[in-house]
Structures are given as C-alpha cells and as structure tokens.
Scaffold this active site. Structure first.
Site, PDB file in Angstrom:
ATOM      1  N   LYS A  15      53.813  78.495 106.096  1.00  0.00           N
ATOM      2  CA  LYS A  15      52.901  79.066 105.082  1.00  0.00           C
ATOM      3  C   LYS A  15      51.514  79.301 105.673  1.00  0.00           C
ATOM      4  CE  LYS A  15      53.162  75.647 102.069  1.00  0.00           C
ATOM      5  NZ  LYS A  15      53.990  74.682 102.803  1.00  0.00           N
ATOM      6  N   ARG A  90      51.602  72.971  93.466  1.00  0.00           N
ATOM      7  CA  ARG A  90      52.694  72.193  94.038  1.00  0.00           C
ATOM      8  C   ARG A  90      53.518  71.524  92.942  1.00  0.00           C
ATOM      9  NH1 ARG A  90      50.385  71.547  99.460  1.00  0.00           N
ATOM     10  NH2 ARG A  90      51.817  70.446 100.802  1.00  0.00           N
ATOM     11  N   ARG A 129      54.540  70.378 115.915  1.00  0.00           N
ATOM     12  CA  ARG A 129      53.393  71.204 115.479  1.00  0.00           C
ATOM     13  C   ARG A 129      52.073  70.642 116.027  1.00  0.00           C
ATOM     14  NH1 ARG A 129      52.380  72.721 109.221  1.00  0.00           N
ATOM     15  NH2 ARG A 129      51.966  70.504 108.919  1.00  0.00           N
ATOM     16  N   ARG A 165      48.677  66.603 113.374  1.00  0.00           N
ATOM     17  CA  ARG A 165      48.290  66.073 112.060  1.00  0.00           C
ATOM     18  C   ARG A 165      48.841  64.668 111.850  1.00  0.00           C
ATOM     19  NH1 ARG A 165      49.211  70.559 107.474  1.00  0.00           N
ATOM     20  NH2 ARG A 165      49.862  68.686 106.379  1.00  0.00           N
ATOM     21  N   ARG A 176      57.227  63.901 102.384  1.00  0.00           N
ATOM     22  CA  ARG A 176      56.665  65.174 101.909  1.00  0.00           C
ATOM     23  C   ARG A 176      57.782  66.122 101.475  1.00  0.00           C
ATOM     24  NH1 ARG A 176      53.611  66.495 107.081  1.00  0.00           N
ATOM     25  NH2 ARG A 176      53.019  68.461 106.126  1.00  0.00           N
TER      26      ARG A 176
HETATM   27  P1  AMP Z   1      49.479  70.750 103.354  1.00  0.00           P
HETATM   28  O1  AMP Z   1      48.451  70.965 104.406  1.00  0.00           O
HETATM   29  O2  AMP Z   1      49.577  71.895 102.395  1.00  0.00           O
HETATM   30  O3  AMP Z   1      50.819  70.357 103.933  1.00  0.00           O
HETATM   31  O4  AMP Z   1      48.975  69.506 102.465  1.00  0.00           O
HETATM   32  C1  AMP Z   1      48.764  68.229 103.064  1.00  0.00           C
HETATM   33  C2  AMP Z   1      48.681  67.173 101.985  1.00  0.00           C
HETATM   34  O5  AMP Z   1      47.579  67.445 101.101  1.00  0.00           O
HETATM   35  C3  AMP Z   1      49.890  67.072 101.069  1.00  0.00           C
HETATM   36  O6  AMP Z   1      50.937  66.281 101.639  1.00  0.00           O
HETATM   37  C4  AMP Z   1      49.269  66.407  99.829  1.00  0.00           C
HETATM   38  O7  AMP Z   1      49.030  65.028 100.064  1.00  0.00           O
HETATM   39  C5  AMP Z   1      47.903  67.096  99.768  1.00  0.00           C
HETATM   40  N1  AMP Z   1      47.942  68.338  98.956  1.00  0.00           N
HETATM   41  C6  AMP Z   1      47.751  69.613  99.394  1.00  0.00           C
HETATM   42  N2  AMP Z   1      47.827  70.495  98.386  1.00  0.00           N
HETATM   43  C7  AMP Z   1      48.082  69.772  97.266  1.00  0.00           C
HETATM   44  C8  AMP Z   1      48.285  70.105  95.895  1.00  0.00           C
HETATM   45  N3  AMP Z   1      48.287  71.377  95.475  1.00  0.00           N
HETATM   46  N4  AMP Z   1      48.499  69.079  95.021  1.00  0.00           N
HETATM   47  C9  AMP Z   1      48.507  67.807  95.421  1.00  0.00           C
HETATM   48  N5  AMP Z   1      48.348  67.415  96.706  1.00  0.00           N
HETATM   49  C10 AMP Z   1      48.144  68.381  97.641  1.00  0.00           C
END
Ligand code: AMP
Length: 224
Positions: A15, A90, A129, A165, A176
């Site tokens: 994404k 989400r 990654r 990360r 996740r």
């Molecule tokens: P990402 O970089 O999109 O994989 O997000 C990393 C982490 O941020 C996720 O595993 C959640 O802990 C938090 N996070 C990101 N976006 C959201 C969202 N829309 N709602 C809740 N937690 C989020």
C-alpha cells in the site's frame, strides 16, 4: 483532477509503495496514519507516548485518537488537490467516521483499491522490508534491494542507512495479520456494496504492473 482514493490490503501488501508513487505522480497528498503515528513516536511527543504500545504490539490505536489524527491531516491545504488514504480506515467504525468526514468536506471516494495477497507471502515480504529514514522509500531485500547494500539509492539522502520497522518481526506481523482479517477485511464488503472496490492480485504482480493497473482503474473512473 482531485482524486480521493483508498488503498486497502494487509500489512506488507504494498500500500505504502503504491500510495507514495500515486501521490508523487498526481500531486495528491499521501495520508498514512501509520507514518504519522511513527513520526510522533520518533519525536517523543505526548501523543507518541500514548500510542507506542499499540504499535509495538501490532494492535489498532483507539478510534478516537486515530480519527483525531486524520481530521488534523485532512485540514492541511495539500489535501485540497486530492489524497490517498493508506492504512485508514482499518475498521467498519472508522469507515463510518470517514463517511461523515467526507460528507462534511463534500467529497466522495473515487475508488477503493484492494491489494490482495496471502499471509505466508506477507510474512516473507515484511521480514525483508527496509525503509529509508530520510525519504521514506521502501525496499525489499529480496525483490527490490538497493543498489548498495543497506543504503538508500536516492542521491539526496546521501547513502542514508536503511532501517527495519520495529513491528516487522514475525510475532508482531502475525498479530497485525490477525487484526487485519478480523477488523479491516470486512471493509471490502462495506465498500463493495457501493461498487467502489477494485481488487488487484498483489502476489502475482510486481510493483510496476500494479501501478499500471491502478492507473487503468483511475482512467476508467475518470480520475487522472
Ligand atoms: P501501518 O504503517 O499502516 O502498517 O500501521 C502501523 C501501525 O499503526 C498499525 O499496526 C497500528 O498499530 C497503527 N495504525 C495505523 N493506522 C491505524 C488506524 N487506521 N487505526 C488504528 N491503528 C492504526
């Protein structure tokens, strides 16, 4: 033309890579709630302290905090020319909140792009990654490694050391993915009912082919 897109998919489906490319090409804002949260964590803000435990555990940050961040981000002027939502919503509840925000802004989503990929492929990808802390470029040590091992290719980054990360370890990735299947996947149905969903097989295609398919979808929707 101002586009309003949402990219859905499991963590590691690509994404961020696609959203960044689309944002650069069309001059739309790239809105990644995950990136915003991580930046708070790096800067050690009060907000960052409140949310860091959720990120480390691979759990969702509570809706109230997440929506606060999104409202603030959407109020910035670069969103007037369009935006790509990457990692928000989400959950169905967040999607309903987004519906209200869009209504207030008198905007509508043009398309919901789903990057479809299986869990085992995700684990393989995410453990490989790496990202550049300066420009945010995402690499994969197997599929799209940098020219020089461990360093960003972008000249402007001066060979910045790539980082992994904290939540890209197998245990957190599995958590996740569980959260994705339970809370986020039902969104596909939510948007399919409005005929907005366009799915792409993200395991079979490389990043360039996926990018081409997204452009085709945008053309078909009259967004370019
Ligand atoms: P990402 O970089 O999109 O994989 O997000 C990393 C982490 O941020 C996720 O595993 C959640 O802990 C938090 N996070 C990101 N976006 C959201 C969202 N829309 N709602 C809740 N937690 C989020």
């Amino acid at each position: 033309m101002a586009g309003h897109l949402l990219i859905l998919g499991a963590p590691g489906a690509g994404k961020g890579t696609q959203a960044m490319r689309l944002a650069g090409k069309h001059r739309w804002a790239h809105i990644s709630t995950g990136d915003i949260f991580r930046r708070h964590g790096e800067r050690g803000t009060e907000f960052g302290k409140k949310i860091e435990g959720y990120l480390k555990a691979g759990e969702l940050v509570p809706d109230s905090l997440t929506c606060e961040v999104l409202v603030d981000r959407l109020s910035q002027s670069d969103c007037d020319n369009g935006y790509i939502l990457d990692g928000f919503p989400r959950s169905v509840r967040q999607a309903e909140q987004l519906d209200r925000m869009l209504e207030e802004r008198e905007e509508a989503l043009d398309a919901v792009i789903v990057l479809d990929i299986g869990d085992d492929e995700i684990v393989e990808r995410l453990t490989a990654r790496r990202n550049c802390p300066k420009c945010g470029k995402i690499y994969n040590l197997k599929f799209s490694p940098p020219a020089i091992e461990g360093a960003c290719d972008n000249e402007t980054c001066g060979g910045a050391a790539l980082e992994e990360r904290e939540d890209d370890c197998e245990e957190t990735i599995r958590q996740r993915l569980k959260v994705y299947h339970e809370s986020t996947e039902p969104l596909i149905e939510h948007y399919a009912a409005r005929e907005l969903v366009q799915s792409i097989d993200a395991a079979a295609e490389g990043p360039c082919e996926i990018a081409d398919k997204i452009e085709d979808i945008l053309l078909a929707q009259g967004v370019s």
